[in-house]
Write a protein that holds these residues in place. Structure first.
Motif, PDB file in Angstrom:
ATOM      1  N   GLU A  56     -13.369  47.177  71.784  1.00  0.00           N
ATOM      2  CA  GLU A  56     -13.127  48.496  72.359  1.00  0.00           C
ATOM      3  C   GLU A  56     -12.433  49.412  71.360  1.00  0.00           C
ATOM      4  O   GLU A  56     -12.801  50.593  71.229  1.00  0.00           O
ATOM      5  N   ARG A  57     -11.454  48.887  70.647  1.00  0.00           N
ATOM      6  CA  ARG A  57     -10.743  49.713  69.666  1.00  0.00           C
ATOM      7  C   ARG A  57     -11.670  50.164  68.541  1.00  0.00           C
ATOM      8  O   ARG A  57     -11.528  51.267  68.013  1.00  0.00           O
ATOM      9  N   ARG A  58     -12.591  49.312  68.176  1.00  0.00           N
ATOM     10  CA  ARG A  58     -13.524  49.672  67.105  1.00  0.00           C
ATOM     11  C   ARG A  58     -14.541  50.706  67.579  1.00  0.00           C
ATOM     12  O   ARG A  58     -14.814  51.691  66.893  1.00  0.00           O
TER      13      ARG A  58
ATOM     14  N   LEU B 165     -14.329  52.709  70.290  1.00  0.00           N
ATOM     15  CA  LEU B 165     -13.681  53.927  70.776  1.00  0.00           C
ATOM     16  C   LEU B 165     -12.566  54.385  69.840  1.00  0.00           C
ATOM     17  O   LEU B 165     -11.594  55.001  70.288  1.00  0.00           O
ATOM     18  N   GLY B 166     -12.710  54.088  68.558  1.00  0.00           N
ATOM     19  CA  GLY B 166     -11.689  54.527  67.600  1.00  0.00           C
ATOM     20  C   GLY B 166     -11.510  56.030  67.601  1.00  0.00           C
ATOM     21  O   GLY B 166     -10.383  56.540  67.514  1.00  0.00           O
ATOM     22  N   TRP B 167     -12.614  56.766  67.721  1.00  0.00           N
ATOM     23  CA  TRP B 167     -12.543  58.235  67.748  1.00  0.00           C
ATOM     24  C   TRP B 167     -11.776  58.737  68.968  1.00  0.00           C
ATOM     25  O   TRP B 167     -11.018  59.712  68.883  1.00  0.00           O
ATOM     26  N   TYR B 168     -11.957  58.052  70.104  1.00  0.00           N
ATOM     27  CA  TYR B 168     -11.304  58.470  71.343  1.00  0.00           C
ATOM     28  C   TYR B 168      -9.798  58.227  71.275  1.00  0.00           C
ATOM     29  O   TYR B 168      -8.997  59.103  71.641  1.00  0.00           O
ATOM     30  N   HIS B 169      -9.408  57.033  70.806  1.00  0.00           N
ATOM     31  CA  HIS B 169      -7.973  56.746  70.684  1.00  0.00           C
ATOM     32  C   HIS B 169      -7.322  57.653  69.644  1.00  0.00           C
ATOM     33  O   HIS B 169      -6.155  58.041  69.789  1.00  0.00           O
ATOM     34  N   GLY B 170      -8.076  58.022  68.588  1.00  0.00           N
ATOM     35  CA  GLY B 170      -7.542  58.953  67.601  1.00  0.00           C
ATOM     36  C   GLY B 170      -7.287  60.324  68.197  1.00  0.00           C
ATOM     37  O   GLY B 170      -6.241  60.950  67.938  1.00  0.00           O
TER      38      GLY B 170
END
Length: 259
Positions: A241-243, A245-250
């Motif tokens: 998920e972190r990989r 959705l990296g753009w979203y968490h950023g």
């Protein structure tokens, strides 16, 4: 390095505390159904040998992954269609609400009539329960796509598959992953339940066999293995998920720092 160590501390602090409480609470237990934790841990390597892991754990994980993958494909595909078209949503919504209200374990005897008692039945049971959180979250995620973003993509000639992949699914992906996370825990539960019916291997089958033979410490080791499996799958899911959705968490991190 220090933030990483603090994160590890937060991750393992509560499990370590719970294990310590369990150890102390059960240390002097003479109840046959509530053995001391040290007895369970001493039994664990004797029960869960490499051969038993191959014969019980691996088939369970493969069934879970197959049912989960089928539910993900069906849920995202149908959810995208239903969320994109208002008339389709109006027609399908009553039926979806009815089917969602039916508990998947109740369907096990019915699925056995059509799919038999093999792996197909277990995969169908897992998929039938996992599909609903994925489907409904996908519908809501697609419905919530920013209209300005959609119109901008249309004005730039981004249509068809490109619009679906780069605009709709990308914007809905946080909601889709929320449904996938919920479905993972449901899938583990249904994996165990499906293996309690007419099975010859698997974690659910093994735990029930231990219970029926009154091998209580062995039964508790099976419960521990199930818990560890769920924890490992959750960690793997978070990494994916972190990989993805990296753009979203950023974006969320930037919005929190901005005044």
């Amino acid at each position: 390095m220090r933030p990483f160590l603090l994160r590890l501390l937060f991750v393992f602090a509560l499990p370590a505390l719970l294990v310590a409480v369990w150890w102390l609470a059960s240390d002097g237990s003479t109840n046959v159904y509530w053995p001391p934790l040290r007895t369970i841990l001493r039994t664990l390597p004797d029960v869960w040998t490499g051969e038993r892991l191959r014969s019980d754990l691996v088939p369970s994980v493969l069934r879970l992954l197959a049912g989960y993958a089928a539910a993900a494909v069906v849920g995202v595909a149908l959810g995208t269609v239903i969320g994109s078209y208002r008339r389709v949503r109006a027609v399908c919504e009553p039926v979806l609400e009815f089917l969602r209200a039916v508990p998947p374990p109740v369907l096990v005897p019915v699925i056995m009539l059509f799919a038999g008692i093999g792996d197909t039945m277990k995969i169908v049971v897992i998929a039938s329960g996992c599909v609903w959180p994925i489907l409904l979250n996908t519908v809501e995620g697609v419905r919530a796509v920013d209209s300005v973003m959609a119109e901008t993509a249309r004005s730039y000639g981004i249509t068809g598959v490109a619009r679906l992949r780069r605009v709709v699914l990308r914007a809905a992906s946080p909601q889709i992953f929320a449904g996938l996370r919920q479905a993972l825990s449901i899938g583990i539960i249904l994996m165990v339940i499906s293996e309690m019916f007419a099975a010859s291997n698997g974690l659910g089958f093994t735990v029930v066999q231990f219970q029926r033979s009154f091998a209580i410490p062995d039964m508790w080791t099976g419960i521990l293995v199930l818990g560890l499996l769920g924890f490992l799958l959750s960690v793997v899911f978070q990494l994916v998920e972190r990989r993805v959705l990296g753009w979203y968490h950023g974006l969320r991190a930037v919005s929190r720092r901005s005044p």
